[in-house]
Write a protein that holds these residues in place. Structure first.
Motif, short mmCIF file in Angstrom:
data_model
loop_
_atom_site.label_atom_id
_atom_site.label_comp_id
_atom_site.label_asym_id
_atom_site.label_seq_id
_atom_site.Cartn_x
_atom_site.Cartn_y
_atom_site.Cartn_z
N ARG A 14 93.07 2.56 26.61
CA ARG A 14 91.96 3.23 25.94
C ARG A 14 91.68 4.56 26.62
O ARG A 14 91.88 4.72 27.82
CB ARG A 14 90.73 2.35 25.94
N SER A 15 91.15 5.65 25.79
CA SER A 15 90.85 7.00 26.31
C SER A 15 89.40 7.31 26.06
O SER A 15 88.76 6.76 25.14
CB SER A 15 91.75 8.04 25.65
N ASN A 16 88.89 8.26 26.83
CA ASN A 16 87.50 8.71 26.64
C ASN A 16 87.38 9.84 25.63
O ASN A 16 86.28 10.37 25.42
CB ASN A 16 86.92 9.16 28.00
N ALA A 17 88.51 10.31 24.97
CA ALA A 17 88.46 11.42 23.98
C ALA A 17 87.71 10.96 22.73
O ALA A 17 87.83 9.82 22.28
CB ALA A 17 89.87 11.86 23.60
N ALA A 18 86.93 11.93 22.12
CA ALA A 18 86.13 11.61 20.91
C ALA A 18 87.05 11.47 19.70
O ALA A 18 88.09 12.12 19.61
CB ALA A 18 85.10 12.70 20.65
N GLU A 19 86.65 10.61 18.80
CA GLU A 19 87.42 10.40 17.57
C GLU A 19 86.88 11.29 16.45
O GLU A 19 85.66 11.44 16.30
CB GLU A 19 87.36 8.93 17.15
#
Length: 530
Positions: A14-19
């Motif tokens: 999992r990544s912390n980048a916004a969707e």
């Protein structure tokens, strides 16, 4: 064989980048591109241009040797362009870049479009010129001569410019006549199409219509740059001018300017004023020329008459006098007259001598009668022989004809005619019977209809009406036809009744009262009318 991924490994992916949604990404890109490239100028070659869409917008691409950029011109901008875009034209487009999220493309929305330079326009112009010249539109042999003295001139130009005023002023000074102006735009994208429609419209006018068809057309515009005059390089306008049945004078621009219409027209004028001078002659010069020709004609006629008079006088002197011409004839006539009188006298004497030499005696008469009898007898014998020969020939012909004629053909023909007559008689009886049956059926049907509708005479009498008949049984229709004391017959529904007409005086009007009960019918059938 499947493997089970440890939970610790899944949490690490999992990544912390916004969707973002696709629409959000597309909107962000659209805003970014429009902010950075809000006003740009792009130079390139037009590719894929097919003219305005049915909506009025135009979609095409700008390209160079390494890249391609989609372009769109909205309907409002298309109407403001000074020239019409064409496939392969190199242009400089001004506008803003934007994206089209529906297909993930970026494009330029063009606000202004200019040729990349005179070189591009001239190249396009030369290409059109070569193509139209190859079709024969510029052939000098197809040019029509201008009428020497037109009665109506058609002018295709702007009605508000100085060109039309110069043309009208020049025509008014040289030779005033009727001028019809067809207003068109002389600059812009639609100028060529409007001028072509004006040429076709003038050619469509009837010769004897309410608006007279011009004898010559002038297509005029003032000077300007190549871009300003580009509408008169329109291919449709050149074809319309070449196909015109009315001679066309091209007066577009100044002396150094030239357009395709100058090559397609019948005559090219250096200026609009020069076109007016070419279209009409000078009235004063014509009047002077006519006066000079009239003077020369009068002098020529005078000299010709004088020469004819001199020739007649010379011929009269050479001819002999009437006495000289008739003298010999008169002498011959007199000699013939004298000889005729002598010849008449000699002829009379000869006739008298012959008559005196003839002696009438009974012997001579008998001899003449005997000769006549011999001639008559001989002619009678010839006629009798001819008569008998004709009779014999006719008897032989009659015998041959009698041998061919027998009673059998006549009897056979008679039997055929009798059979035909009998058949026709039977058909006539059958037709008459059918006709009578049809008429009888129609009569019965009409009688039933009258009875059903109560329109028959008996039905009308049943409703209380009566027929009035005089002594001869004729129907009485008016009271004025009845005499006092006249015997009448009243025919009711149940039978006739006798009546006698009264004096006919009208009784005084009485107040309305109840109608008395009807009296019993007279058993004797007698009564009194009125």
């Amino acid at each position: 064989m499947s493997e089970t991924v440890p939970e610790s490994h899944g949490s690490a992916s999992r990544s912390n980048a916004a969707e973002f949604t696709v629409s959000e990404i597309s909107g962000a890109l659209k805003r970014t591109v429009e902010d950075v490239f809000g006003n740009v100028r792009v130079r390139g070659e037009i590719s894929g241009y097919r003219g305005p869409h049915s909506s009025g917008h135009a979609y095409f691409a700008l390209k160079d040797d390494r890249a391609r950029l989609e372009a769109v011109i909205w309907k409002g901008t298309m109407s403001r362009l000074k020239f019409r875009p064409e496939e392969g034209m190199e242009v400089v487009a001004s506008g803003k870049l934007t994206t089209y999220p529906g297909s993930s493309k970026y494009q330029i929305v063009i606000d202004n479009l200019e040729p990349a330079g005179a070189g591009a326009l001239m190249a396009l112009l030369e290409e059109r010129k070569r193509r139209l010249a190859a079709e024969g539109l510029f052939d000098p042999a197809a040019k029509r001569r201008l009428p020497y003295m037109p009665s109506v001139i058609g002018v295709i130009t702007s009605p508000t410019g100085a060109v039309i005023r110069d043309i009208l002023h020049r025509i008014r000074d040289r030779f005033p006549l009727h001028v019809i102006v067809w207003p068109v735009r002389v600059q812009g994208e639609t100028s060529g199409a409007e001028a072509a429609a004006a040429v076709a419209g003038f050619n469509a006018l009837p010769q004897d219509g309410a608006i007279r068809r011009p004898d010559v057309l002038i297509v005029a515009r003032g000077g300007g740059s190549l871009e300003d005059l580009w509408g008169f390089n329109d291919e449709a306008l050149s074809r319309a001018v070449a196909a015109s049945q009315i001679p066309v004078i091209s007066a577009v621009g100044h002396e150094t300017d030239w357009t395709l219409i100058d090559l397609a027209a019948d005559v090219r004028a250096p200026t609009p004023t020069g076109a007016a001078e070419m279209a009409v002659p000078v009235r004063a010069e014509l009047e002077a020329t006519v006066a000079a020709l009239a003077s020369r004609l009068q002098a020529c006629m005078s000299r010709r008459l004088e020469r004819d008079r001199q020739a007649i006088r010379a011929a009269a002197r050479a001819l002999p006098s009437p006495d000289q011409l008739l003298g010999l004839k008169r002498r011959r006539f007199d000699e013939a007259e004298s000889r005729l009188q002598r010849a008449l006298e000699v002829g009379v004497e000869r006739k008298k001598a012959r008559l005196a030499a003839i002696r009438l005696t009974p012997a001579a008469l008998s001899r003449r009668m005997n000769e006549a009898r011999l001639l008559i007898g001989r002619d009678m014998a010839r006629a009798q022989a001819a008569y008998f020969a004709v009779v014999r020939e006719r008897r032989m012909r009659l015998g041959r004809a009698a041998g061919r004629l027998t009673p059998a053909p006549i009897l056979r023909r008679q039997r055929l005619q009798a059979d035909t007559l009998a058949a026709l008689s039977r058909r006539g009886d059958q037709a008459m019977a059918v006709r009578l049956d049809r008429l009888r059926a129609r009569l019965i049907q009409a009688d039933r209809l009258l009875t059903t509708l109560k329109l028959s005479e008996q039905a009308i009498l049943e409703r209380g009406y009566a027929l009035v008949l005089d002594e001869q049984g004729a129907l009485v229709r008016r009271a004025a036809d009845i005499r006092p004391g006249q015997n009448l017959e009243l025919r009711f529904a149940d039978g006739p009744a006798k009546a006698v007409a009264g004096s006919g005086e009208t009784a005084p009007a009485e107040p309305a009262r109840a109608r008395p009960a009807p009296k019993p019918k007279d058993p004797g059938g007698q009564g009194s009318l009125f």
